[in-house]
Design an enzyme around this catalytic site. Structure first.
Site, short mmCIF file in Angstrom:
data_model
loop_
_atom_site.label_atom_id
_atom_site.label_comp_id
_atom_site.label_asym_id
_atom_site.label_seq_id
_atom_site.Cartn_x
_atom_site.Cartn_y
_atom_site.Cartn_z
N HIS A 41 -20.67 -84.04 -20.60
CA HIS A 41 -21.93 -84.65 -21.03
C HIS A 41 -22.22 -84.27 -22.48
CE1 HIS A 41 -24.39 -80.95 -20.34
NE2 HIS A 41 -23.78 -80.82 -19.17
N ASP A 93 -25.41 -84.29 -23.80
CA ASP A 93 -26.76 -83.78 -24.02
C ASP A 93 -26.85 -82.28 -23.76
OD1 ASP A 93 -26.37 -84.30 -21.22
OD2 ASP A 93 -28.53 -84.20 -20.90
N ASP A 107 -22.85 -74.86 -22.20
CA ASP A 107 -23.17 -76.02 -21.34
C ASP A 107 -23.51 -77.23 -22.22
OD1 ASP A 107 -23.86 -77.72 -19.33
OD2 ASP A 107 -25.65 -76.64 -18.75
N GLU A 129 -27.27 -85.70 -18.70
CA GLU A 129 -26.91 -84.99 -17.48
C GLU A 129 -27.98 -83.99 -17.08
OE1 GLU A 129 -25.33 -81.79 -14.94
OE2 GLU A 129 -26.08 -81.59 -16.98
N GLU A 130 -28.72 -83.49 -18.08
CA GLU A 130 -29.64 -82.36 -17.83
C GLU A 130 -31.00 -82.81 -17.28
OE1 GLU A 130 -28.70 -79.43 -17.84
OE2 GLU A 130 -27.11 -79.12 -19.31
N GLU A 133 -17.67 -78.77 -17.05
CA GLU A 133 -18.87 -77.90 -17.02
C GLU A 133 -18.43 -76.44 -17.11
OE1 GLU A 133 -21.99 -78.53 -17.10
OE2 GLU A 133 -22.43 -80.47 -16.17
N HIS A 150 -28.34 -72.83 -20.30
CA HIS A 150 -29.80 -72.96 -20.37
C HIS A 150 -30.46 -71.65 -20.80
CE1 HIS A 150 -29.47 -76.36 -17.11
NE2 HIS A 150 -28.56 -76.45 -18.06
#
Ligand code: ZN
Length: 357
Positions: free
Chosen positions: A73, A75, A99, A129-130, A158, A332
């Site tokens: 991803h 984003d 991530d 994706e988030e 991931e 995150h």
């Protein structure tokens, strides 16, 4: 803006990770990064490139007998004083380093530098994706162009800290409600206390023994937890209603319907409503490209406990696993970073797997 993804940058997964991190792309703001990626891929003669929204897909068509997907991803979660990237020794810090722009960099690096992979490869660089599923680039492609996703096996890049995390667990949210009869708390014997009745629900959760399930050598450890509780009317009223939200994380040998049946068994005698459920994904390590991938990695796979987009592939009958250089515990996190040596190791693994025999 001049495209920072120059040929020199694309040739080096570490430099490429850093360049991708330094293009800000918080969810729903992926246009700039998707433009850069698309421009690069359209210039590669051995790929055909397509775009849907801010999701870019590029594929080889070499007539190989098997097709694999590499997906990352574009984003990130919101910035947290961690943009742009910084280097400290062997560590690259910044939003998206773990991530998952280090993983996404693998796909872009291989797409550009490997004209004759052992399998046909479909590369996905997808948006959102988030955040909620309705924005998710893979989900949107699955609805608009399902044929783009056809493959025999998929690797989702991931963060897994360089090991294979196979499949994923499913998750179900439900609300168990207890009811009673309101009364003045000074004459509480006229009422029935719904919060007291919730005690039995909590007791069942406290004594619940979660399963451990092993599939294809991967351990999945289930969990059932009260995640929220809500009840009470006023300081002098016996409450007539209490709601306990229960989250059940279930191994991929159970379908959502079976998970629900199990929840109903555990909370027999109580009112239970399922509010949300997504299926897990079996590890899917039997496909030939998956076996060869495990050989290239050279370490035993483990089960993925959180839910990831591998489940979207599994739902289409495509075995999928997670593999990336970042530490999933740092995803995150304000201190998010990735180890340069891990990026290099993973890139070498993917080369071993995909390079022509
Ligand atoms: Zn991610």
């Amino acid at each position: 803006m001049e495209n920072p993804l120059t040929p020199e940058v694309l040739a080096d997964p570490v430099a490429l990770t850093r360049a991708l991190v330094d293009i800000e792309s918080v969810s729903l703001n992926e246009k700039a990064i998707a433009d850069c990626v698309e421009e690069v891929l359209r210039g590669v003669p051995h790929l055909s490139t397509h775009r849907h929204g801010n999701t870019v897909m590029a594929r080889t068509d070499l007539g190989r007998s098997q097709r694999v997907v590499l997906a990352g991803h574009l984003d990130t979660v919101p910035l947290n004083n961690n943009f742009p990237s910084t280097m400290r020794g062997d560590l690259m810090y910044g939003c998206g380093t773990s991530d998952m722009k280090s993983g996404t960099a693998y796909a872009l690096h291989l797409a550009v530098t490997l004209p004759d992979p052992r399998y046909d490869v479909t590369y996905f660089f997808y948006e959102a994706e988030e955040i909620e599923s309705r924005y998710n680039g893979l989900n949107l492609v699955a609805q608009a162009f399902p044929e783009w996703l056809e493959a025999d096996f998929a690797v989702l890049l991931e963060p897994t800290y360089g090991i294979v995390e196979a499949g994923c667990q499913g998750t179900m949210r439900s609300v168990v409600t207890t009811t009673g009869v309101r009364a003045h708390s000074a004459r509480s014997w006229h009422g029935v206390n719904a919060i007291h009745a919730a005690g039995e629900v909590l007791r069942r959760l406290q004594t619940y023994e979660a399963r451990r399930v092993t599939i294809d050598g991967c351990d999945y450890r289930e969990g059932m937890n009260a995640v929220r509780i809500n009840g009470g009317v006023a300081g002098n009223v016996v409450p007539d209603r209490c709601e306990i939200e229960v989250n059940y994380r279930f191994a991929p040998d159970r379908t959502p319907a079976e998970a629900e049946a199990h929840l109903r068994e555990v909370f027999a005698g109580f009112d239970l409503v399922v509010t949300d459920a997504v299926a897990g994904a079996p590890p899917g390590l039997e496909a030939a490209p998956a076996k060869e991938f495990l050989e290239a990695v050279g370490a035993a796979p483990i089960g993925k406990l959180g839910w990831t987009d591998v489940a979207r592939f599994a739902a289409m009958g495509i075995p999928a696993l997670n593999f990336g250089p970042g530490d999933p515990n740092l995803a995150h996190h304000p201190d998010e970073h990735v180890e340069i040596s891990k990026i290099r190791d993973g890139a070498a693994t993917l080369h071993r797997w995909l390079a022509p025999a």
